[in-house]
Design a protein around this motif. Structure first.
Motif, mmCIF file in Angstrom:
data_model
loop_
_atom_site.group_PDB
_atom_site.id
_atom_site.type_symbol
_atom_site.label_atom_id
_atom_site.label_comp_id
_atom_site.label_asym_id
_atom_site.label_seq_id
_atom_site.Cartn_x
_atom_site.Cartn_y
_atom_site.Cartn_z
ATOM 1 N N HIS A 12 0.813 -1.217 0.000
ATOM 2 C CA HIS A 12 0.000 0.000 0.000
ATOM 3 C C HIS A 12 0.848 1.269 0.000
ATOM 4 O O HIS A 12 0.305 2.368 -0.164
ATOM 5 C CB HIS A 12 -0.963 -0.016 1.187
ATOM 6 C CG HIS A 12 -2.013 -1.083 1.084
ATOM 7 N ND1 HIS A 12 -3.019 -1.040 0.153
ATOM 8 C CD2 HIS A 12 -2.170 -2.248 1.776
ATOM 9 C CE1 HIS A 12 -3.780 -2.114 0.272
ATOM 10 N NE2 HIS A 12 -3.290 -2.860 1.242
ATOM 11 N N ASP A 15 0.023 3.170 -3.111
ATOM 12 C CA ASP A 15 -1.375 3.500 -3.414
ATOM 13 C C ASP A 15 -1.524 4.814 -4.188
ATOM 14 O O ASP A 15 -2.402 4.947 -5.051
ATOM 15 C CB ASP A 15 -2.194 3.574 -2.129
ATOM 16 C CG ASP A 15 -2.561 2.199 -1.591
ATOM 17 O OD1 ASP A 15 -2.231 1.192 -2.260
ATOM 18 O OD2 ASP A 15 -3.141 2.118 -0.494
ATOM 19 N N LYS A 16 -0.668 5.780 -3.893
ATOM 20 C CA LYS A 16 -0.778 7.105 -4.511
ATOM 21 C C LYS A 16 -0.488 7.077 -6.006
ATOM 22 O O LYS A 16 -0.967 7.946 -6.757
ATOM 23 C CB LYS A 16 0.171 8.076 -3.808
ATOM 24 C CG LYS A 16 -0.012 9.535 -4.169
ATOM 25 C CD LYS A 16 0.880 10.421 -3.322
ATOM 26 C CE LYS A 16 0.684 11.894 -3.633
ATOM 27 N NZ LYS A 16 1.558 12.755 -2.782
ATOM 28 N N VAL A 17 0.294 6.099 -6.466
ATOM 29 C CA VAL A 17 0.680 6.073 -7.883
ATOM 30 C C VAL A 17 0.008 4.948 -8.668
ATOM 31 O O VAL A 17 0.207 4.832 -9.876
ATOM 32 C CB VAL A 17 2.215 5.961 -8.033
ATOM 33 C CG1 VAL A 17 2.885 7.207 -7.465
ATOM 34 C CG2 VAL A 17 2.764 4.698 -7.370
ATOM 35 N N ARG A 19 -3.217 4.449 -9.454
ATOM 36 C CA ARG A 19 -4.205 4.922 -10.437
ATOM 37 C C ARG A 19 -3.536 5.520 -11.683
ATOM 38 O O ARG A 19 -3.877 5.135 -12.808
ATOM 39 C CB ARG A 19 -5.157 5.934 -9.790
ATOM 40 C CG ARG A 19 -6.275 6.395 -10.731
ATOM 41 C CD ARG A 19 -7.154 7.437 -10.052
ATOM 42 N NE ARG A 19 -7.878 6.863 -8.941
ATOM 43 C CZ ARG A 19 -9.050 6.258 -9.050
ATOM 44 N NH1 ARG A 19 -9.629 6.146 -10.240
ATOM 45 N NH2 ARG A 19 -9.651 5.766 -7.993
ATOM 46 N N LYS A 180 3.476 14.502 6.637
ATOM 47 C CA LYS A 180 2.900 13.379 5.887
ATOM 48 C C LYS A 180 3.978 12.495 5.269
ATOM 49 O O LYS A 180 3.833 11.273 5.206
ATOM 50 C CB LYS A 180 1.963 13.907 4.804
ATOM 51 C CG LYS A 180 0.669 14.514 5.336
ATOM 52 C CD LYS A 180 -0.248 14.937 4.205
ATOM 53 C CE LYS A 180 -1.550 15.508 4.753
ATOM 54 N NZ LYS A 180 -2.465 15.925 3.648
ATOM 55 N N THR A 181 5.052 13.126 4.800
ATOM 56 C CA THR A 181 6.123 12.331 4.193
ATOM 57 C C THR A 181 6.786 11.427 5.224
ATOM 58 O O THR A 181 7.225 10.316 4.901
ATOM 59 C CB THR A 181 7.186 13.243 3.567
ATOM 60 O OG1 THR A 181 7.644 14.196 4.545
ATOM 61 C CG2 THR A 181 6.611 13.995 2.371
ATOM 62 N N ALA A 184 4.591 8.398 5.993
ATOM 63 C CA ALA A 184 4.579 7.384 4.933
ATOM 64 C C ALA A 184 5.385 6.160 5.337
ATOM 65 O O ALA A 184 5.115 5.042 4.880
ATOM 66 C CB ALA A 184 5.136 7.975 3.637
ATOM 67 N N HIS A 268 8.243 8.152 -4.800
ATOM 68 C CA HIS A 268 6.871 7.931 -5.274
ATOM 69 C C HIS A 268 5.833 8.567 -4.364
ATOM 70 O O HIS A 268 4.678 8.746 -4.769
ATOM 71 C CB HIS A 268 6.585 6.435 -5.447
ATOM 72 C CG HIS A 268 6.591 5.657 -4.175
ATOM 73 N ND1 HIS A 268 7.750 5.199 -3.583
ATOM 74 C CD2 HIS A 268 5.577 5.261 -3.361
ATOM 75 C CE1 HIS A 268 7.439 4.545 -2.481
ATOM 76 N NE2 HIS A 268 6.137 4.571 -2.320
ATOM 77 N N VAL A 269 6.236 8.924 -3.152
ATOM 78 C CA VAL A 269 5.335 9.611 -2.221
ATOM 79 C C VAL A 269 5.483 11.125 -2.344
ATOM 80 O O VAL A 269 4.495 11.857 -2.453
ATOM 81 C CB VAL A 269 5.622 9.182 -0.766
ATOM 82 C CG1 VAL A 269 4.764 9.979 0.219
ATOM 83 C CG2 VAL A 269 5.377 7.694 -0.591
ATOM 84 N N SER A 272 5.181 12.234 -6.712
ATOM 85 C CA SER A 272 4.444 11.176 -7.412
ATOM 86 C C SER A 272 4.246 11.466 -8.900
ATOM 87 O O SER A 272 4.371 10.566 -9.738
ATOM 88 C CB SER A 272 3.093 10.937 -6.736
ATOM 89 O OG SER A 272 2.320 12.127 -6.711
ATOM 90 N N ARG A 273 3.945 12.700 -9.264
ATOM 91 C CA ARG A 273 3.728 13.021 -10.675
ATOM 92 C C ARG A 273 5.016 12.871 -11.472
ATOM 93 O O ARG A 273 5.022 12.300 -12.574
ATOM 94 C CB ARG A 273 3.182 14.436 -10.812
ATOM 95 C CG ARG A 273 1.739 14.592 -10.338
ATOM 96 C CD ARG A 273 1.218 15.989 -10.621
ATOM 97 N NE ARG A 273 -0.160 16.149 -10.183
ATOM 98 C CZ ARG A 273 -0.866 17.271 -10.308
ATOM 99 N NH1 ARG A 273 -0.304 18.342 -10.885
ATOM 100 N NH2 ARG A 273 -2.112 17.339 -9.875
#
Length: 287
Positions: A12, A15-17, A19, A180-181, A184, A268-269, A272-273
């Motif tokens: 998980h 999860d952010k990447v 989609r 938040k980072t 993670a 990736h956290v 992400s883009r």
């Protein structure tokens, strides 16, 4: 595309990447041994057992050419697997700790002084509290706070973490005002076996395989994602690997593209883009 997570987290983490990646790829995520719903058996906490299991997954479940991505320790496992299967058409290494986590050098890295040593300490004690709380209480990150702020903030944050875990034992840790980072790192930690970290503490994870050998067996094209490198004043590496390590990696992998990211270890956290864009660009190059 097969995604392999870092130690202490689980599938998980990605999860952010998932989609954005799934718009172009069929995405598979796995839980490494000692994590998530996978087997919690210390005899499997080594690169050979993990790498061979990943090869079987690629060949028996995926069953077709794929891109294989590994983050941090997952990058070590992915590199091993890429050298053992013909189905890996692109290897993506997200800030893996090549050379720095092996042998005596490991003792001057953030991971050793943080996760590995905390796992070791936890296993020596009575283990009368969850590993998640024990890690939060003892994490190296507390050293980054000024002493006065640490003395004020640490007890309150620990109390908040304890209260959250008592109320939500099945959830990933959340603490008010904690970045938040940084949080993670706690994704999936509730099902993490600290004996996995012990394998990095005592250097048994690598089964005596030099990283030079691991990298030289990679035959497919590779994309190396490098996060920024920082050092402490006393020479502790606050990164997965340094520039010399990176140069060795690029010299040993015959076809390797490098992309740098101005962020911490969890690319990736944090980015992400840019992470997804780099993967798509690399896939286009390979094709």
């Amino acid at each position: 595309m097969v995604l392999v997570h870092a130690q202490s987290t689980d599938q998980h983490s990605f999860d952010k990447v998932i989609r954005p990646l799934s718009k172009d790829f069929t995405v598979y995520t796995v839980d490494c041994f000692g994590h998530g719903k996978s087997a919690h058996d210390p005899s499997l906490y080594n690169i050979v057992s993990l790498g061979d299991a990943l090869v079987r997954f690629i060949e028996d479940v995926v069953g077709r050419p794929c891109a294989l991505l590994g983050h941090s320790s997952g990058g070590l496992i992915a590199a091993y697997a890429a050298g053992k299967t013909q189905l890996c058409e692109l290897l993506i290494l997200e800030d893996p700790p090549f050379f720095s986590c092996q042998g005596e050098r490991r003792k001057k890295t953030f991971n050793y002084l943080d996760l590995s040593s905390i796992c070791h300490e936890y296993l020596q004690g009575p283990a009368d509290e969850s590993f998640v709380l024990f890690y939060f209480e003892n994490q190296y990150a507390w050293k980054f706070f000024p002493e006065k702020a640490r003395e004020k903030m640490r007890p309150k944050s620990i109390a908040s973490a304890r209260k959250f875990l008592q109320k939500h034992p099945e959830k990933d840790l959340k603490v008010p005002f904690w970045p938040k980072t940084a949080l993670a790192a706690f994704v999936g930690m509730g099902s993490y076996d600290p004996r996995f970290g012990e394998a990095f503490y005592d250097d048994s994870f690598h089964c005596g395989i030099p990283h030079e050998e691991l990298l030289s067996e990679i035959r497919c094209p590779a994309l190396f994602m490098k996060a920024k490198t920082d050092w402490s004043d006393d020479g502790v590496l606050f990164a997965a690997l340094d520039e010399d390590d990176l140069a060795k990696c690029l010299g040993l992998i015959s076809d390797c593209e490098l992309v740098r990211f101005d962020c911490g270890h969890g690319i990736h956290v944090e980015k992400s883009r840019d992470f997804v864009s780099a993967i798509k660009d690399s896939i286009s190059r390979v094709r």
